[in-house]
Design a protein around this motif. Structure first.
Motif, PDB file in Angstrom:
ATOM      1  N   GLY A  30      57.121  24.526  55.555  1.00 33.97           N
ATOM      2  CA  GLY A  30      56.318  25.152  55.547  1.00 33.97           C
ATOM      3  C   GLY A  30      55.504  25.333  54.126  1.00 33.97           C
ATOM      4  N   GLY A  31      54.238  25.777  53.762  1.00 30.28           N
ATOM      5  CA  GLY A  31      53.219  25.180  53.203  1.00 30.28           C
ATOM      6  C   GLY A  31      54.383  25.882  51.668  1.00 30.28           C
ATOM      7  N   VAL A  32      53.541  25.073  50.080  1.00 30.30           N
ATOM      8  CA  VAL A  32      53.900  25.909  49.433  1.00 30.30           C
ATOM      9  C   VAL A  32      52.821  26.327  48.049  1.00 30.30           C
ATOM     10  N   ALA A  62      53.738  19.824  38.279  1.00 31.50           N
ATOM     11  CA  ALA A  62      52.782  20.556  39.217  1.00 31.50           C
ATOM     12  C   ALA A  62      52.800  21.982  39.061  1.00 31.50           C
ATOM     13  N   TRP A  63      51.731  23.055  38.802  1.00 29.17           N
ATOM     14  CA  TRP A  63      51.934  24.150  39.065  1.00 29.17           C
ATOM     15  C   TRP A  63      52.342  24.573  40.892  1.00 29.17           C
ATOM     16  N   VAL A  64      53.706  25.590  39.961  1.00 38.60           N
ATOM     17  CA  VAL A  64      53.912  26.203  41.956  1.00 38.60           C
ATOM     18  C   VAL A  64      53.217  27.635  41.460  1.00 38.60           C
ATOM     19  N   ALA A  65      52.877  28.687  42.324  1.00 37.12           N
ATOM     20  CA  ALA A  65      52.302  30.047  42.194  1.00 37.12           C
ATOM     21  C   ALA A  65      53.727  30.612  41.690  1.00 37.12           C
ATOM     22  N   ASP A  66      53.496  31.249  40.692  1.00 41.66           N
ATOM     23  CA  ASP A  66      55.066  32.408  39.926  1.00 41.66           C
ATOM     24  C   ASP A  66      54.874  33.950  40.930  1.00 41.66           C
ATOM     25  N   PHE A  67      53.578  34.134  41.395  1.00 43.78           N
ATOM     26  CA  PHE A  67      53.410  35.096  42.127  1.00 43.78           C
ATOM     27  C   PHE A  67      52.234  34.693  43.520  1.00 43.78           C
ATOM     28  N   PRO A  68      51.788  35.437  44.477  1.00 44.61           N
ATOM     29  CA  PRO A  68      50.705  34.769  45.431  1.00 44.61           C
ATOM     30  C   PRO A  68      49.685  35.437  44.813  1.00 44.61           C
TER      31      PRO A  68
END
Length: 538
Positions: free
Chosen positions: A286-288, A428-434
């Motif tokens: 799945g996408g992240v 690396a940055w993973v979103a806290d919210f979309p």
């Protein structure tokens, strides 16, 4: 009043029923059974005000609820503990009606006082919450973090089942903020009884409750039989086993002893797994909401010259870097990942062009290149990625000495501004919210460029900061397209200034046992790593 239900604007009466987007249950799902998930490392905390890593984020979401939530497997907002809400015409006041009869795991019914307590707690400096900054638009936030108040002025208990939150400025991201873990509602008496150790003694309103935690060995969640969402969750129990090396976890999955290896497919085994039809059938992809990038410290030579930063962008052969990680990502051309609202689909980014990159260096007065340091986290595959980047830079005359260090040391150097270049992999940055704003403030905005911040490029464009505030002030849903265009423009200007060289957007790969049911999107949920509330045993 504008009455909105889970991102659907409806100009109607004040108490529209809660008919926001809901999850369509899997007709094959049934209650009962248990699943086992492994991790190499134990969990640091299960306190929603404190927990902020990929491992505990999903666990916390299953123990606690907030006023808002997400449709499982998607980035679409839905109602949580609030059964409805209203937004004032000026976008400065949100009034939430709470669901009656919701119980904490200790049996007490939740009220509006608990909502206020929880928001006060997460913003009190003494709590030391890494998520405190998300609440900056609530009236009285500055006084809280400044130590001159112990209660948020803007969070008002109207009655036992109504809470009003007043903002100091319109904030289009506010409903997303109400859906993140930091906004989870907790009972004051349980926090106080834990005497500073609530992270090991969590009590929430969530679908599961913690029943056992043997540190370093196992953690057990049991189904909350009083859960307010009827028929959920499906599983009776979830057990997390710690101290499992990823290779061992994969073997145990193959032997039918566990259901999900929490650390994913070991890089050294990825090709083997994908080449075996039986194992590949268990793989979930799945996408992240993630971007891996190279930062360049714009405050120090030679990266204070935009030509140099653009040259680095043109020097990186992103397709080859992706091959290093067995194509478990897609090349990136901008800060936002493709699945994020505001992503500029018609932007091609900097082309891979060695000769053009050399010309840019010559234009910057560096025809013979230069020597610098490239910092990278020392866990696989990051050293190999750094070596690929090093080779690409060498092709245009840049000698990059790799500083392969522990994660904490790289983060420290980035925050201090002593690292000329950083490969962000593993951090690396993973979103806290979309929402597109989440990729700006902490890692590209002026506030994040302060000592200790996560803006390791030390990039500060005051005009873009103003544009970002203006974009997030567009809280009227009718202006959502204008707002996303504003964010697109901001990121296009970031790419002109080139403080980063975006490299790739991760794809998440995990595996599940044959006995586990539920849509694949639940095992690679974009909001939670695994959505335990909706997976089930076949």
């Amino acid at each position: 009043m504008k009455h909105l239900l889970a991102s659907t604007a409806v100009l109607l009466a004040l108490t529209l029923p809660a008919m926001a987007q809901e999850y369509t249950p899997d007709p094959a799902a049934k209650q009962g059974g248990a699943m086992v998930m492994t991790y190499k490392d134990d969990v640091a905390t299960l306190d929603p005000a404190i927990g902020y890593d990929w491992q505990n984020w999903s666990m916390i979401r299953s123990l606690f609820d907030g006023l808002m939530d997400y449709v499982p497997g998607t980035t679409d907002l839905r109602l949580g503990l609030a059964e409805s809400y209203e937004i004032s015409e000026d976008g400065l006041s949100y009034t939430f009606k709470l669901r009656p009869g919701v119980k904490f795991h200790n049996g007490r019914e939740m009220t509006a006082d608990d909502v206020k307590y929880s928001l006060d707690r997460v913003t009190l400096p003494a709590t030391q919450s890494p998520g405190s900054g998300f609440f900056g638009s609530i009236k009285g936030y500055d006084a809280m973090v400044g130590g001159t108040a112990t209660s948020l002025e803007g969070v008002v208990v109207v009655d036992p089942l109504t809470v009003r939150i007043d903002l100091s400025r319109p904030d289009a991201t506010f409903l997303h903020v109400m859906a993140i873990n930091f906004s989870a509602v907790v009972p004051k008496e349980a926090v106080e009884a834990a005497n500073g150790d609530f992270g090991k003694m969590p009590v929430g309103t969530g679908a599961f409750k913690m029943t056992e935690w043997t540190l370093g060995q196992r953690l057990v969640f049991a189904r909350n039989t009083d859960y307010w969402r009827a028929g959920e969750p499906y599983l009776d129990q979830v057990t997390f086993e710690f101290g499992q090396e990823p290779i061992v976890a994969l073997l145990r999955l193959q032997n039918g002893e566990i259901d999900v290896p929490g650390d994913g497919i070991p890089p050294a085994k990825f090709t083997e797994v994908m080449g075996d039809p039986a194992q590949k059938a268990r793989v979930v992809e799945g996408g992240v909401l993630h971007t891996g990038y190279i930062t360049m410290n714009v405050t120090a030579p030679p990266f204070d010259k935009v030509e140099v930063r653009r040259a680095v962008n043109m020097a990186i052969n992103k397709a080859r870097v992706v091959q290093v990680i067995n194509n478990r990502a897609v090349p990136a051309n901008q800060p936002l990942p493709p699945a994020m609202p505001g992503y500029t689909a018609d932007y091609a980014g900097y082309a891979y062009d060695v000769e053009a990159a050399k010309k840019l260096l010559a234009d910057a007065g560096l025809p013979d290149g230069f020597e610098t340091d490239l910092y990278a986290m020392n866990t696989d595959p990051n050293p190999r990625i750094a070596q690929a980047i090093q080779q690409d830079l060498a092709a245009i005359g840049i000698t990059a000495n790799i500083q392969s260090l522990a994660q904490a040391n790289v983060i420290e150097a980035g925050g201090a501004g002593t690292a000329p270049m950083i490969w962000s992999g593993g951090m690396a940055w993973v979103a806290d919210f979309p929402d597109p704003s989440n990729f700006y403030g902490p890692i590209l905005g002026c506030a994040g460029a302060e000592p200790g911040g996560w803006n390791w490029a030390k990039y500060c464009n005051a005009d873009l900061d103003k544009a970002a505030v203006a974009a997030d002030s567009m809280s009227d849903p009718a202006k959502s397209a204008d707002r996303l265009k504003a964010w697109s423009d901001i990121y296009m200007q970031v790419m002109e200034d080139a403080p980063w060289a975006p490299v790739f957007n991760d794809q998440r790969f995990t595996m599940k046992s044959d006995r586990m049911g539920g849509a694949d999107a639940l095992y690679v949920d974009p909001i939670a790593t695994v959505n335990f509330d909706y997976v089930y045993v076949k």
